[in-house]
Every structure is written in C-alpha cells, then in structure tokens.
Design a protein around this motif. Structure first.
Motif, mmCIF file in Angstrom:
data_model
loop_
_atom_site.group_PDB
_atom_site.id
_atom_site.type_symbol
_atom_site.label_atom_id
_atom_site.label_comp_id
_atom_site.label_asym_id
_atom_site.label_seq_id
_atom_site.Cartn_x
_atom_site.Cartn_y
_atom_site.Cartn_z
ATOM 1 N N ALA A 1 -36.320 -28.547 4.674
ATOM 2 C CA ALA A 1 -35.728 -29.574 5.336
ATOM 3 C C ALA A 1 -34.133 -28.834 6.184
ATOM 4 C CB ALA A 1 -34.751 -30.659 4.562
ATOM 5 N N LEU A 2 -34.186 -28.685 7.460
ATOM 6 C CA LEU A 2 -33.122 -28.018 8.003
ATOM 7 C C LEU A 2 -32.118 -29.011 8.190
ATOM 8 C CD1 LEU A 2 -32.016 -25.807 9.725
ATOM 9 C CD2 LEU A 2 -33.340 -26.770 11.601
ATOM 10 N N ILE A 3 -30.624 -28.753 7.608
ATOM 11 C CA ILE A 3 -29.609 -29.260 7.946
ATOM 12 C C ILE A 3 -29.092 -29.265 9.132
ATOM 13 C CG2 ILE A 3 -27.263 -29.696 6.860
ATOM 14 C CD1 ILE A 3 -28.458 -28.927 4.161
ATOM 15 N N LEU B 1 -27.438 -34.792 7.881
ATOM 16 C CA LEU B 1 -28.426 -35.023 8.885
ATOM 17 C C LEU B 1 -29.536 -33.856 8.684
ATOM 18 C CD1 LEU B 1 -26.536 -36.279 12.051
ATOM 19 C CD2 LEU B 1 -27.454 -37.680 10.082
ATOM 20 N N ILE B 2 -30.981 -34.147 8.617
ATOM 21 C CA ILE B 2 -31.920 -33.229 8.692
ATOM 22 C C ILE B 2 -32.675 -33.184 9.654
ATOM 23 C CG2 ILE B 2 -31.495 -32.997 6.091
ATOM 24 C CD1 ILE B 2 -33.934 -34.713 5.646
ATOM 25 N N ASP C 1 -39.535 -35.348 2.857
ATOM 26 C CA ASP C 1 -39.431 -35.034 1.063
ATOM 27 C C ASP C 1 -38.185 -35.145 0.460
ATOM 28 O OD1 ASP C 1 -42.370 -34.602 1.242
ATOM 29 O OD2 ASP C 1 -42.163 -32.722 1.030
ATOM 30 N N LEU C 2 -37.015 -34.843 1.310
ATOM 31 C CA LEU C 2 -35.798 -34.699 0.558
ATOM 32 C C LEU C 2 -35.054 -36.100 0.405
ATOM 33 C CD1 LEU C 2 -33.524 -32.845 -0.401
ATOM 34 C CD2 LEU C 2 -32.652 -32.560 1.863
ATOM 35 N N PRO C 3 -35.153 -37.142 1.370
ATOM 36 C CA PRO C 3 -34.322 -38.380 0.908
ATOM 37 C C PRO C 3 -34.993 -39.030 -0.156
ATOM 38 C CG PRO C 3 -34.813 -38.194 3.426
ATOM 39 C CD PRO C 3 -35.562 -36.980 2.798
#
Length: 492
Positions: free
Chosen positions: A314-316, A294-295, A349-351
């Motif tokens: 992106a912070l986890i 979850l970010i 941007d990550l997903p």
C-alpha cells in the motif's frame, strides 16, 4: 479402482436362477457403493441435518417506520383538517395527496414496512443483523421458526460495517447459533445460507466461497467474503454457515444489475461481526484503529519506479498532520509491505488490518523506503467519526513560471496557496503541454511535491530534480490535487 458396471456385468457368470439372483444382489450392492463413493468424490454435501439443527436460531425481522416530514420549500398546508373537509374533492386530494407541494396530510402518509433476517447469538436474546435492515425503524419484531414473536430493541448500530445489534425482551428458551471462525475459511469451501428472501421464510441456499478479503468501494473496513450462494432482498442480515454448522458470516450485499441474484454475494466475516457486537454490547459504540494516511494501489509502473520486483503493498500518498502515522515516523512515499507480520498484497488489505487493531496498541509495520525495507512501530489511534474537509488549492499570480522538458510550466507556491492545499512546499503547475507529464496524467493546478523520491519545495528544487531524471525508466511524481495527494508515474 472399482470397475465400471459394464465390466462387472461382463465378468459375472450366470449358472442358475439362484446364482442369478445372488449375482444381481451383489451387483446392486456394488453399484450403491460405487454411487456413494462417486458422490463423496465429487464433494456434494447433504445439508438436511445442518438445516434442521440451525434453523431454530435464525429469525425473521420485520420493521415499521412511521412517516417523517422530509421538509420542502413550503412550511406546511395552509388548511387544517376541518378546513380541508369544506373544500371541493379535487382540492382535498391535491392538498392531501403525496404529490402535494405541502407534503400531504397525515392521512395520506402510511407507515413504511421492511423485512430482513438475523440470528440469535446469546441465550439472553442478542440478535445480529444488518444496519440497513433496521435503519430508521420505530418498531422491530423478531419472529422465530416456531412462530413465536418478540418485540426487539436496537441496542446499537455500526453503519461503517453495516451491522446492528438487537435485544429480544422477555425471551425464554431461546436457541442460539454456533459461532465459527471466518479466518479459517478457504476458497472453494461449501457454505449455505438461511434467510427470508422476498418474504419466503427459512429459505435455504447453498454454494461455495468464491473469494476472501474482498474490498467494496463503500466499505473500506470490512474484508468481505464473496460467495455464489443465492442471496436476494430479505436475506440481508441472515447467517452464512459452514459444513460444521457454524456461522462464518452475515449475508450483507449482492452485486446486481437487475436487483436480484447474479451469482456474486458478499458476507461480513463473523470475526469482524463479533468484534463489533462485543463493542456495542459492552461499550455502546464501536472504536476502530486509525493510522491517518491516504493510500493508493501499487501498479506495475509504480512498482518499477520504487524498485519493487512486482506490484504489492500500500503506497502512502499522504500522512495527515498530527496522526498516529506521523508520530510513528511514516512518510509519504513509503510502501507498507507488512502489518503485524501480515503481508499487504493490495492497498485494500491495509484498512481492515488497521481497523481491527485495538486503539492504543502498538503495530509493527514493514515499509519500503528509499529502496530498502525498514520496520516502524506505530501506536494506533481511534478512527474519527467524521472526515476532515479539504480545500481546493488556489491559483495565484504568475511569478516567473518555469518551463521544463517534461512539458510543464510551474511556479512557486505562495504561503496562502500552500496553506489552502495543506502542504509545506511544492510548485504549482500552471500549464501542461505535450510530453511525459501530460501522458502521466498531471493537470494544470496540480501541486508537485516530489519527483523521483526527491522533495520539491521550490522552483529551484523542481529544476534540479528534473535535470537528474533517468531516461526510458519510470519515475514517481507525487502531486496534491484538490487537497488529496496521489502518486503518478512518468516516463521521461
């Protein structure tokens, strides 16, 4: 630099009628050249040839859906059709009409029809369109611009990307589009759409690329192309072309407050669409990459608390148990800065980057942990079809709550509470008073698991962490709220 018309006219001599007409002809030529150069300088394209070359492969899609019993608290009409005929007219209307509590009779239920657009991508009849164009359809008819009509079957759909693949049966001499590369698009580039807005077949609209990589709330795995091309109901599923006549996107959604075009349209990048198409055609379903985290976005205060010079990454907030991320060594509090050498500026941007990675392949992530950058290799898993349900944390009995200068009262978690919240340890917030904690947004019943990058597994850990907090500097606090982990920023 060409002179203006007034300068040319002022310098042109007039000696005789012959000279006059020769001069006038020369002026006409110069004005024509100047006008052409002016148009070229302004970058105004001519779409006529592009439209003529590509319209034949764009199709109109019409669907028919048979009425379905939606169900109600009644199990059905107490009368059959023959018995209804014997009732007074007003009672017949009551039991047959759509307002009937029994759902009406078959006579009152009409097939539902809808319309959209699409385009042919292969000579053997594969057509791409939006999932919402054909969702629930019992019959799909594809019509070409030469007025040929074909019945099509739905090969497969992918609701996550709003994509559907159709197949024209028994088609001959089918035209196809030229597929481009959406990764080569640039903001400001001219693009145009062909579709059937409001049923007006083969309507052409044009505009520019307004933005790239847009993330919409309902679509985390599609980096949408934003344009100002006029898109309206009926354009859905139609192609977005570049000036080379190549399809670079599929028109999918609009931002609107009126139901019509308002200058903001979104298209699925053709690179992502073709990936979905190939998987549906070859395997019958779509598999997406999955990390299992979850970010959340890194804002200015979070960036300061984690030692970043500017907000990025992106912070986890949470790593799911048994996920590829856990197996690859990712931890909550890591900030993903790069994914396979692609910079991650925003959490959105990550997903898409993960989703495009083939299942089973290794991805290299650059993460910020403890103030320094490290690299981790993670074997990407497959995105589950259904999300896991999370339970709310349970408030237990008060067992020696602790008060601290932050304005918090906390207590130790019972094993039952920890299990329900899905945490290994932490402290339960029982009261929030005035102070930095309230200003940060911490609420009663939140579970604190980390303060200023220090793990909090007990009340003693919480006390030790708060004693060492710096003053007048933002620090991060990881909490679990209703089964979801998030980071908040607190300024003691």
């Amino acid at each position: 630099m060409p002179r203006s018309n007034t300068e040319v006219a002022r310098l042109a001599p007039v000696r005789s009628a012959g000279h006059y007409w020769a001069t006038l002809l020369m002026l006409s030529v110069m004005v024509s050249v100047f006008w052409s150069q002016s148009l070229a300088a302004r970058g105004l394209p001519d779409f006529t040839e592009l439209v003529e070359e590509n319209s034949s492969a764009v199709v109109n899609i019409s669907t028919t859906s048979e009425p379905r019993n939606q169900g109600s608290r009644f199990q059905g009409s107490p009368f059959d059709e023959r018995q209804l005929e014997q009732l007074p007219p007003f009672l017949q209307e009551f039991f047959r009409g759509p307002q009937s509590p029994f759902g009406g009779s078959p006579r009152s239920q009409q097939p539902q029809r809808s319309m959209g657009s699409g385009f042919i991508v292969s000579t053997d009849g594969y057509v791409l369109t939006n999932n919402h164009v054909v969702e629930g359809a019992d019959e799909v008819i594809v019509r070409l611009n030469d007025r040929r009509e074909f019945q099509a079957t739905i090969v497969g759909t992918d609701p996550r990307s709003d994509m559907a693949v159709l197949k024209i049966e028994n088609g001959e001499d089918l035209p196809v589009v030229k597929v481009g590369r959406s990764r080569d698009l640039k903001v400001g580039e001219w693009v145009f759409a062909i579709g059937s807005p409001f049923g007006f077949d083969y309507t052409v609209t044009a505009g520019i690329v307004s933005a790239l990589g847009r993330s919409l709330p309902s679509e985390n795995y599609v980096p949408f192309i934003q344009t100002d091309v006029a898109i309206n109901p009926g354009n859905s599923g139609g192609p977005l072309f570049n000036l080379d006549g190549e399809v670079v996107g599929i028109n999918s959604q609009i931002y609107t407050r009126s139901g019509g075009f308002m200058g903001v349209s979104f298209a699925i990048p053709i690179d992502d669409a073709m990936n979905v198409f190939n998987q549906i055609r070859d395997k019958g379903s779509v598999a997406r990459g999955w990390l299992g985290v979850l970010i959340q976005e890194v804002n200015r205060d979070l960036a300061e608390s984690f030692g970043l010079k500017r907000p990025r990454g992106a912070l986890i907030a949470e790593v799911m148990q048994g996920s590829p991320a856990e197996k690859g060594g990712l931890e909550s509090g890591d900030i993903v800065l790069e994914y396979n050498s692609e910079p991650v500026q925003l959490s959105s941007d990550l997903p898409p980057l993960v989703g495009r990675t083939p299942v089973g392949e290794s991805a290299r992530l650059t993460v910020l942990r403890g103030g320094r950058e490290i690299e981790l290799d993670v074997i990407i898993g497959r995105l589950p079809e259904d999300g896991d349900d999370s339970s709310d944390p349970v408030v237990g009995e008060n067992n020696a709550p602790s008060q601290d200068p932050l304005g918090l009262a906390v207590e130790s978690l019972t094993p039952e509470q920890a299990s329900a919240a899905g945490v290994q340890g932490g402290v339960l917030v029982t009261r929030v008073g005035q102070g930095p904690a309230a200003e940060a947004g911490i609420r009663s019943r939140d579970i604190i698991t980390e303060i200023n990058r220090e793990q909090v597994r007990s009340v003693e850990d919480f006390r030790n962490a708060t004693r060492k907090l710096p003053s007048n500097r933002a620090v991060s606090v990881r909490i679990v709220r209703q089964g979801r982990a998030i980071y908040l920023v607190m300024k003691p």
